[in-house]
Design a protein around this motif. Structure first.
Motif: not given
Length: 406
Positions: A90-103
């Motif tokens: 994302p160009s702006d860190p505030a626009d980051a949304w999770p799309s993969s994770s370690a549960s």
């Protein structure tokens, strides 16, 4: 910090297992304890992860710059985001949304328990993620009995490299997990690490009779729950829900539906009415209410609008159908202990009236929580039910295979 020091790893894994045991209410079973010790969690995390603060905003954490913070996250009983925005920076860190994770490890081991595995069983995992869960399964069952499917090529490569580096070689497929993986069917167990709004029938077809399908659940109203289905001889699967943590929605079941782009239009002329039902009693309400309404309402979703540019309105609750054809807005004017709220509705369906009816039904049923609900899946669709499978009350509507975000 050197994170491959055996003593440091043992201490970290031991602390994590203690936290998991507290969550489970009993000690982690010896077979899973051994798997966790053989596959330390941090070895499956990428060097760049995103962590949530108190405000739930994601912040980047790089192993090279913040090794202590990175390592602490690896052994905290919390999810760790390993990819944002489907891999697009994302160009702006505030626009980051999770799309993969370690549960979170607690839910990982909770789900492993619910699978009720035995030696020789064959497992299909939907969503390889970091590869950590597949490593635990491989340690328990052997590589030959584990198949894991990951839709994102970059995430699949992360899992592949982590598994290989730690001595595991289950079958790893880069593909659409909603299709399962027929080449190695039938399976004794199917477990998903992403949430679904409808259970793909391919999973039922690829599970032997008596086998178990375990998947996180999400719907358009609420976003938590865990569903455990048992596959029958007749090609159906049925089982009950439990209340568990929220998971990311399966990518092929997302939708891109936005309120002021796709739903509410300038030329709409809504019908005005009032209601005595407090909007907070149905939206952002306790999990028992949210979960029941989500199953009952089927294709409705909501969003809050605080301090809208509307005279006399402090907070507005928006509700809409997932096809964008009908919507409602419930206004609160800021009065403490308000007894009436203004309602606006537009479209062929009276959305707020549906919510009122669902809430009355929930109250009349004794305010049931997730554990009283279940789901039956057939080749023709799926139906939610309360208490007994014969009391089905709704089928999930078909979903478009596109993305949904607020």
């Amino acid at each position: 910090m050197t994170t491959h020091q055996p003593g440091l790893e043992r201490t970290a894994v031991g602390g994590l297992l203690q936290a998991v045991s507290q969550y489970l209410g009993h000690e982690v079973a010896p077979e899973w304890r051994g798997a966790a010790e053989a596959a330390p969690r941090h070895r499956f995390l990428p060097d760049r992860v995103w962590l949530s603060g108190d405000d739930e905003a994601l912040t980047l954490c790089e192993r090279g710059r913040e090794p202590e913070r990175w390592f602490a996250a690896a052994y905290g009983d919390v999810p760790v985001v390993t990819q944002v925005n489907d891999g697009e920076e994302p160009s702006d860190p505030a626009d980051a949304w999770p799309s993969s994770s370690a549960s979170a490890p607690s839910i990982v081991f909770r789900m492993l328990e619910l699978l009720d595995l035995a030696p020789g069983m064959r497992v299909l995992e939907i969503g390889a993620g970091t590869g950590y869960n597949a490593a635990l399964l491989s340690h328990r069952l052997g590589d030959a009995n584990v198949t894991t499917v990951e839709i994102d090529p970059a995430v699949a490569e992360l899992a592949r490299s982590g598994l290989k580096a730690n001595g595991y070689s289950p079958t790893l497929v880069c593909g659409d997990g909603s299709l399962g993986w027929a080449a190695r069917a039938p399976y004794d167990r199917v477990v998903a690490t992403c949430a679904v709004q409808r259970v793909p029938y391919a999973w039922v077809e690829q599970t032997r009779p008596g086998g178990v399908i375990l998947t996180p659940w999400s719907d358009d109203w609420s976003h938590c729950g865990l569903l455990r289905l048992i596959v029958g001889e007749n090609g159906t699967a049925s089982g009950r829900f439990s209340a568990e943590s929220a998971f990311m929605l399966m990518r092929t079941q997302r939708r891109d539906l936005r309120l002021f782009r796709d739903v509410v239009m300038d030329d709409h002329v809504p019908v005005e009415s009032t209601t005595a039902l407090d909007p907070w009693a149905v939206a952002d309400s306790p999990v028992e209410t949210q979960f029941a309404l989500g199953l009952r309402l089927g294709d409705l979703w909501y969003a809050w609008h605080h301090e809208p540019d509307v005279e006399g309105v402090e907070t507005r609750l928006w509700l809409a159908t997932t096809d964008g054809g009908s919507w409602a807005a419930v206004d609160w004017d800021g009065t403490r202990g308000a007894e009436r709220y203004t309602v606006w509705q537009h479209g062929p369906r009276r959305v707020w009236e549906e919510v009122e009816a669902a809430h009355r039904w929930w109250l009349g049923a004794g305010r049931p929580g997730p554990e009283r609900f279940g789901l039956t899946v057939t080749a023709d669709g799926q139906w939610a039910w309360l208490d007994e499978p014969g009391a089905g009350f709704a089928a999930r509507p078909a979903l478009q295979e596109t993305e949904q975000r607020d």
